[in-house]
Each structure stands twice: as C-alpha cells, then as structure tokens.
Enzyme design. Structure first.
Site, short mmCIF file in Angstrom:
data_model
loop_
_atom_site.label_atom_id
_atom_site.label_comp_id
_atom_site.label_asym_id
_atom_site.label_seq_id
_atom_site.Cartn_x
_atom_site.Cartn_y
_atom_site.Cartn_z
N ARG A 109 0.83 -1.22 0.00
CA ARG A 109 0.00 0.00 0.00
C ARG A 109 0.86 1.26 0.00
NH1 ARG A 109 -5.17 -1.81 3.72
NH2 ARG A 109 -6.32 -2.58 1.93
N LYS A 167 -17.87 -18.25 3.25
CA LYS A 167 -19.33 -18.29 3.33
C LYS A 167 -20.03 -17.56 2.18
CE LYS A 167 -19.60 -18.55 8.28
NZ LYS A 167 -19.99 -17.88 9.50
N GLY A 205 -9.13 -8.78 0.48
CA GLY A 205 -8.62 -9.46 1.68
C GLY A 205 -7.73 -10.66 1.47
N GLY A 231 -12.53 -4.45 1.19
CA GLY A 231 -13.97 -4.16 1.17
C GLY A 231 -14.38 -3.33 -0.03
#
Ligand code: AMP
Length: 395
Positions: free
Chosen positions: A36, A197, A354, A377
C-alpha cells in the site's frame, strides 16, 4: 468515469491534502507488507515534481476515536522515507493552529504526514465541522485511497465538500482497471469466487451472474451449493439456511446464460488442521465426519480449461482452506494456470479482496496477474455493483 486527476489542477506551491491508505499489516512490530505504501509513491513524486506540497492523511487500524500508540502512523515514516529517499515531517496533531503553522512553513516539494485520523471520533462520523477544519489545512483534496473509498468518513467524503478535488495516480489505476474488467470486458468473462461463506458474498454473486459467462465457485461457499443439490457433504462448513438462496442463484445464473462451475471432486479430511490425513473423493461417498477442505484435481483441470477459453478473469477468495497445507493445492494450481495464461498474453486477470491477495502470494501468481487490487472491502463493493461514497463525492 468523469473524475479529475492530478494533472487537471495547477499544483505548484499548493498544499495538497492527499488521502492515502497507510493501513499496513504489522507483524512482530514490523510492517509485513509494504504494497500500500509502494502504491502511493507515484502520486507523491508527481506532486513533488510540479512543486506542490503534500499533506498525507490516513487511517490506521480501528482505534475507535482514541489514541493508541500501536496505531500511530509514525511507524510508517521510515518506510515512506526509504521509498521516497526524502525526509517526511510528521504531525502528531491532526487539526488546529499548530498543524496549520507547520503546513504553512512547508517548502515546495516537502511532505508532511498527519497522525491517524481515526484517533478523532469525528472522522468515522463524517463530522462536517471536523471535515471543514481538516480542509482548512490545504488547497486541493486528492483521494488516492481507493481501498478506503467504501467508507463515508470525513477524510474520504467530508473533505470533498470544501475543496476542489481529484483522484491520485494509484486510485485512477484501480478504477480504470476495475472498469475495464466489469464494464467493458473482453469476453468470455470468468469470475472465481471462493472463501468461507455465501452470506458474506451473496450480493457479489448476484451481481456477477448478470455479467459473467462463467462463475467458478470454490472454497467453503461451494459446500452450500452442493448441499442444496442434495449431496451429502458430511461435516463440511455449510450455511444450511441458505439452501434456497443458493438454488435461486443457480436458477438466475441459468436465466442469464452464466454457467456455474462447482467442484466435481474434493479433498476431504476429518480434522481442520495442516497436514491432516486426507482423501480425494468424488461427491458420492463423503463420510459423516469428513470435511471438504479443497477442490480436487479433476475440478482444477476443469477450472483451468475454463480459464484457457476466457479472455478476462476476476478473482476473489481462495478455493480451499489455503492457510493449511496441503489444502492450498487447489488455489495454487488454478491461480498458477491463470498467471501463466496472463503472462502469455491470452488472459487479462484481476484479483482483489482481503484473503485473496495472501492466497495468490502463496503460489506467487500475484506477480503474474495483470492487476492485483490492494483494496479489500472497496474491491468487493465495487464488484457488487455498488457506488462507493468516496468516489461519488468527487464526481
Ligand atoms: P473469505 O474471507 O470469505 O474470502 O474466506 C477466506 C477463508 O475461507 C479462509 O480462511 C479459508 O481458510 C476459508 N475456507 C476456504 N475454503 C474452505 C473450506 N472448504 N472449509 C473451511 N474453510 C474454508
């Protein structure tokens, strides 16, 4: 997208408030991944080259509005100095007369880093008064933090109300790349979605099935789809309450001519741990105490064949419990295939979000992909088709 860039403003002698994402991972007191920080260097160097003054603004971790030494951005100063080969000034205050004085004494090309904005509770509340005070420190607001643009905070959204704005080089590259793959992709377009999930990625799946030609579903979330089709999945991670939802996803995909690719064979084990005793099985004889922890070799082959007929690939999430060897095999095998096709110019491949980046790093496929987004996100929300507040406010 009609966003102003740094070259649309005269920056000479101007104070540019640059929102960056210095939320770097720290392990044993050291920065474990500098990507980053590396990403924002072109923006800072450009501002220096045209004689502007850079004021860097960022959050770091989740200090919830109070000071914590471990979340101080002073830790990032040595890395910034090393990458820029230039001294960085640091202000432990975020707003106020002292900061103003320091900023007003900056010379052309100089750089100041403000302390973690999340030490002020007003930041995450997008408090207008706070944003106004922050804006009074500069002349132009530049957002170079795509990865923070899904948050409507004072330093991502609030500032835009008070200052002329633009996006930085890094943010422009992220947006251009994501537009290229989702808005005007070379077809066939394939998406790989993995991870634990369905519940956390349902909106993502619903958006992708309207856009992509092939949707590869792997990881724990594939188990729920298999369960919904009546397959015995033993003790595998599964969201049984989402049985109907996953059937709807499959139905809608079919209506939209999107082919869903699910595992045809799997790697199972009775324990969720590295080097657990495992078996490769087709879907017919998974025992009650067994867990699906990875996709099997036939599934990898099938996925790789889909990659070879695709022109564009979007990837989010691992194909199995990639942190535990050997259950990283499926992710490694398929990501390496995508990497090789990219290297030979046959595929445009973009990954993000992520765990995806750490999963691809395991196979070193991250170096071969066309683009790996540093956003978590924000990348997911973009792929879900949402408009990000940190971008909307700049338009
Ligand atoms: P996500 O954050 O949703 O991308 O999920 C990433 C996590 O999913 C990783 O920690 C993986 O270990 C986990 N995961 C992937 N496949 C499986 C699986 N078959 N069973 C259990 N966990 C899995």
């Amino acid at each position: 997208m009609n966003l102003k860039t740094l070259t649309d403003h005269n920056l000479t002698n101007k104070k540019i408030l640059v929102r960056v994402d210095l939320n770097v991972p720290i392990e044993n007191g050291a920065i474990s991944d500098s990507s980053r920080v590396v990403g924002i260097i072109p923006t800072i160097k450009y501002i220096q080259s045209v004689g502007g003054k850079t004021i860097l603004i960022s959050h770091f971790g989740r200090p919830n509005g109070s000071y914590f030494k471990e979340y101080s951005l002073i830790q990032v100063v040595p890395l910034l100095e090393e990458l820029l080969n230039f001294p960085i000034k640091f202000s432990s205050e975020i707003i106020g007369e002292n900061v103003k004085k320091t900023i007003n004494s900056l010379q052309k090309g100089e750089i100041l880093l403000l302390e973690n904005t999340r030490f002020c509770p007003e930041e995450e509340m997008n408090d207008e008064n706070f944003a106004e005070k922050l804006s009074s420190l500069g002349d132009i607001f530049c957002n170079d933090a795509f990865s923070a643009s899904h948050r409507a905070h004072a330093s991502t959204v609030g500032l835009a109300k008070f200052l002329p704005n633009c996006v930085g080089h890094h943010m422009k590259k992220e947006i251009d790349t994501l537009e290229l793959v989702l808005k005007n992709p070379k077809k066939p377009l394939t998406a790989v979605v993995g991870g634990a999930k369905i519940s956390s990625k349902l909106n993502l799946l619903l958006n992708l099935i309207k856009k992509v030609d092939y949707l590869v579903i792997g990881g724990g979330m594939a188990n729920t789809f298999l369960f919904a089709q009546g397959i015995q999945i033993g003790n595998s991670l599964c969201e049984k309450d989402l049985k109907e939802t996953s059937l709807e996803v499959m139905y809608t995909a079919k209506k939209n001519n999107c082919e869903i690719i699910l595992p045809e064979d799997v790697v199972v084990a009775s324990e969720f741990k590295a080097n657990a005793k495992y078996n490769i099985k087709d879907l017919n004889n998974i025992k009650k105490d067994e867990m699906i922890l990875d996709i099997g070799p036939s599934t990898c082959k099938k996925i790789n064949e889909i990659f070879s007929i695709s022109k564009t690939l979007i990837w989010n999430g691992p194909m199995g419990a990639f942190e535990l060897e050997p259950f990283d095999n499926g992710t490694i095998d398929t990501s390496l295939c995508a990497g090789k096709l990219t290297e030979s110019g046959k595929l445009i491949s973009v990954a993000g979000g992520g765990d995806t980046v750490s999963a691809l790093k395991k196979s070193k496929a991250d170096k071969k992909f066309s683009y790996v987004s540093l956003a978590g996100g924000a990348f997911l929300e973009w792929m879900e088709g949402k408009s990000l507040p940190g971008i909307k406010c700049l338009l």
